[in-house]
Write a protein that holds these residues in place. Sequence first.
Motif, PDB file in Angstrom:
ATOM      1  N   LEU A 106      18.328 -28.036 -14.556  1.00 62.53           N
ATOM      2  CA  LEU A 106      17.248 -27.285 -13.703  1.00 62.53           C
ATOM      3  C   LEU A 106      15.893 -28.229 -13.724  1.00 62.53           C
ATOM      4  N   SER A 107      15.542 -28.515 -12.462  1.00 61.84           N
ATOM      5  CA  SER A 107      14.308 -29.296 -12.150  1.00 61.84           C
ATOM      6  C   SER A 107      13.123 -28.685 -13.044  1.00 61.84           C
ATOM      7  N   TYR A 108      12.667 -29.451 -13.832  1.00 66.86           N
ATOM      8  CA  TYR A 108      11.564 -29.041 -14.635  1.00 66.86           C
ATOM      9  C   TYR A 108      10.267 -28.799 -13.469  1.00 66.86           C
ATOM     10  N   GLY A 109      10.186 -30.038 -12.899  1.00 61.82           N
ATOM     11  CA  GLY A 109       8.819 -29.957 -12.051  1.00 61.82           C
ATOM     12  C   GLY A 109       8.921 -28.831 -10.830  1.00 61.82           C
ATOM     13  N   TRP A 110      10.187 -28.646 -10.266  1.00 57.06           N
ATOM     14  CA  TRP A 110      10.169 -27.579  -8.945  1.00 57.06           C
ATOM     15  C   TRP A 110       9.911 -26.176  -9.782  1.00 57.06           C
ATOM     16  N   VAL A 174      21.341 -25.502  -7.306  1.00 59.28           N
ATOM     17  CA  VAL A 174      21.046 -26.184  -5.790  1.00 59.28           C
ATOM     18  C   VAL A 174      19.798 -26.204  -5.456  1.00 59.28           C
ATOM     19  N   SER A 175      18.841 -25.118  -5.684  1.00 53.23           N
ATOM     20  CA  SER A 175      17.381 -25.298  -5.449  1.00 53.23           C
ATOM     21  C   SER A 175      16.604 -26.442  -6.142  1.00 53.23           C
ATOM     22  N   SER A 176      17.240 -26.648  -7.421  1.00 58.59           N
ATOM     23  CA  SER A 176      16.699 -28.077  -8.127  1.00 58.59           C
ATOM     24  C   SER A 176      16.962 -29.315  -7.179  1.00 58.59           C
ATOM     25  N   PHE A 177      18.136 -29.563  -6.526  1.00 54.13           N
ATOM     26  CA  PHE A 177      18.559 -30.804  -5.840  1.00 54.13           C
ATOM     27  C   PHE A 177      17.881 -30.511  -4.587  1.00 54.13           C
ATOM     28  N   ARG A 178      17.527 -29.498  -3.882  1.00 51.29           N
ATOM     29  CA  ARG A 178      16.948 -29.239  -2.716  1.00 51.29           C
ATOM     30  C   ARG A 178      15.434 -29.571  -2.793  1.00 51.29           C
ATOM     31  N   LEU A 194      18.224 -37.535 -13.569  1.00 45.83           N
ATOM     32  CA  LEU A 194      18.486 -36.615 -14.733  1.00 45.83           C
ATOM     33  C   LEU A 194      19.266 -35.498 -14.314  1.00 45.83           C
ATOM     34  N   LEU A 195      18.998 -35.051 -13.255  1.00 43.65           N
ATOM     35  CA  LEU A 195      20.038 -34.049 -12.446  1.00 43.65           C
ATOM     36  C   LEU A 195      21.250 -34.474 -12.124  1.00 43.65           C
ATOM     37  N   VAL A 196      21.419 -35.648 -11.644  1.00 47.72           N
ATOM     38  CA  VAL A 196      22.774 -36.412 -11.464  1.00 47.72           C
ATOM     39  C   VAL A 196      23.493 -36.524 -12.807  1.00 47.72           C
ATOM     40  N   ALA A 197      22.585 -37.196 -13.797  1.00 46.12           N
ATOM     41  CA  ALA A 197      23.283 -37.367 -15.003  1.00 46.12           C
ATOM     42  C   ALA A 197      23.832 -36.176 -15.411  1.00 46.12           C
ATOM     43  N   HIS A 198      23.119 -34.984 -15.308  1.00 45.98           N
ATOM     44  CA  HIS A 198      23.647 -33.654 -15.884  1.00 45.98           C
ATOM     45  C   HIS A 198      24.843 -33.361 -15.348  1.00 45.98           C
ATOM     46  N   VAL A 199      24.926 -33.461 -13.846  1.00 37.39           N
ATOM     47  CA  VAL A 199      26.317 -32.936 -13.366  1.00 37.39           C
ATOM     48  C   VAL A 199      27.511 -33.771 -13.616  1.00 37.39           C
ATOM     49  N   LEU A 200      27.159 -35.046 -13.773  1.00 33.24           N
ATOM     50  CA  LEU A 200      28.302 -36.094 -14.108  1.00 33.24           C
ATOM     51  C   LEU A 200      28.672 -35.751 -15.508  1.00 33.24           C
ATOM     52  N   LEU A 201      27.740 -35.628 -16.402  1.00 29.63           N
ATOM     53  CA  LEU A 201      28.207 -35.338 -18.034  1.00 29.63           C
ATOM     54  C   LEU A 201      29.013 -33.919 -18.008  1.00 29.63           C
ATOM     55  N   TYR A 202      28.294 -33.085 -17.372  1.00 30.50           N
ATOM     56  CA  TYR A 202      28.852 -31.702 -17.446  1.00 30.50           C
ATOM     57  C   TYR A 202      30.099 -31.723 -16.787  1.00 30.50           C
TER      58      TYR A 202
END
Length: 339
Positions: A106-110, A174-178, A194-202
């Motif tokens: 989840l995008s913290y900044g967004w 999806v909203s986080s990546f957008r 970090l978002l990409v790292a989460h998806v790859l690890l998950y």
Amino acid sequence: MEASRPQRGSDFARLSRRVAEAGLLERRPGFYAVRIGLVAALFAGTWAAFAVVGDSWWQMPVAVLLAVAFAQVTLLAHDLAHGQISRSRRVDRIAGLLVGNLAVGLSYGWWMDKHTRHHANPNHEDRDPDVAPDVLIWSRKQAEAARGLPRLIGRRQAWLFFPLLTLEGVNLKVSSFRALRRPTLKNRPAEGLLLVAHVLLYAGALFVVLPPGKALAFLAVHQACYGVYLGCTFAPNHKGMPVLTAQDELDFLRRQVLTSRNVSGGRLMDVALGGLNYQIEHHLFPGMPSANLRKARPIVRDYCRSLGVEYTECGLLASWGQALRHLHDAGRPLRDART
């Protein structure tokens, strides 16, 4: 008597002095040390159970437990965004990126930007992003102007509310990546990495331990339960409460209290909802540690009653019922038009 003394400042300023005098705005490092430790143990322990169970359909209960762990981590990210845990904005930002982006995707900044705008104008149909008619509609005025998907769903949105919540976890990702496309998003490289790292690890964990069919089933159960948990945590807070418009001019105290609802239920509810069951107190004092919200409740409740300001509180099931009835009523213009 207090009523005979000169009253200085706004209604909120007088309440704020009472709360500050009670010491409820002070940090609670001990409480958060325990809470962070327990949530981290739940998160790590669930992933360990996932590895131990291995290639088995018994992974479905693990997926449900992992949804609970993800929700509790998300609630910690919420407290970080409000500065409840640390006095350092830099520490909050770094911890928020690790907890939000890396741990749960989840995008913290967004989310912090979106949530800040919600706190400034809760339930305002033009200014609160949480009541924007993206999929659901929250007022009859929005229903009359609805087009596309909101118009299609709006007629039966009360019946579709809980099924739609199963998609909320995916929607947040999806909203986080957008949001990464926005030039106004701070720390975009770190957020994206970090978002990409989460998806790859998950995804890597799921497809390394499980065959494709079970991995997809685990993903579906986990994300659906995560979305429902978050929806059932945040929806009782404002949905079904008055929706404000540009014509409503309220001071800060009334704007926050009249649009918010507390959820009763004791200590178990405090843990399950991360303190957000004291939504009135949280909106009045967003930087207050969640452990202090319970203590602030009687002060705020009695003060509101002395002013004649309605203070709304009910059980969890009753809050869901109010939210669903509001959604059904908001969609009435669409049903009438179709008839």
